[in-house]
Design an enzyme around this catalytic site. Structure first.
Site, PDB file in Angstrom:
ATOM      1  N   TYR A 145       0.823  -1.206   0.000  1.00  0.00           N
ATOM      2  CA  TYR A 145       0.000   0.000   0.000  1.00  0.00           C
ATOM      3  C   TYR A 145       0.858   1.257   0.000  1.00  0.00           C
ATOM      4  CZ  TYR A 145       0.762   0.775   5.038  1.00  0.00           C
ATOM      5  OH  TYR A 145       1.326   1.023   6.264  1.00  0.00           O
ATOM      6  N   CYS A 146       0.214   2.355  -0.397  1.00  0.00           N
ATOM      7  CA  CYS A 146       0.822   3.686  -0.360  1.00  0.00           C
ATOM      8  C   CYS A 146      -0.273   4.641   0.104  1.00  0.00           C
ATOM      9  CB  CYS A 146       1.385   4.068  -1.729  1.00  0.00           C
ATOM     10  SG  CYS A 146       0.134   4.198  -3.036  1.00  0.00           S
ATOM     11  N   HIS A 147      -0.205   5.893  -0.303  1.00  0.00           N
ATOM     12  CA  HIS A 147      -1.220   6.855   0.120  1.00  0.00           C
ATOM     13  C   HIS A 147      -2.561   6.596  -0.561  1.00  0.00           C
ATOM     14  CE1 HIS A 147      -2.948  10.546   1.602  1.00  0.00           C
ATOM     15  NE2 HIS A 147      -3.300  10.865   0.374  1.00  0.00           N
TER      16      HIS A 147
END
Length: 106
Positions: free
Chosen positions: A62-64
């Site tokens: 995941y990221c933002h």
């Protein structure tokens, strides 16, 4: 066809203890909070850390918002890693769903 799948925040929350979780955001972002249990591997370091993503568990990245983690999933799929999942909407949707963030381990 994508070589990885999406996973929702609720699905990930139900499976946290059974997946390998990776956060590909940078330090300035992770300092604001991470999903508990996540290993921190900024996107630009993913190619140098491919072996960290290998194993016998599903891998969730995941990221933002989900864009950089999708790039990481695509790259890792090209390296022969399977059982890859991209967190839909990233940490933004995770937190927006009322799920907790914790301080990153230093």
């Amino acid at each position: 066809m994508a070589a990885y799948e999406s996973i929702s925040a609720d699905e990930l929350n139900a499976r946290l203890d059974e997946v390998a979780l990776f956060d590909v955001r940078g330090p300035a972002e992770t300092d604001r909070g991470v999903i508990e249990g996540a290993a921190l591997v900024p996107l630009h370091l993913v190619p140098m850390n491919v072996d960290r993503f290998r194993g016998d568990r599903d891998v969730v990245i995941y990221c933002h918002s989900g864009a950089r983690s999708a790039q990481a999933c695509q790259f890792l799929a090209g390296q022969g890693i399977d059982r890859l999942f991209n967190l839909e909407g990233g940490v933004m949707y995770w937190a927006g769903s009322g799920l907790p963030l914790v301080a990153p381990e230093k």
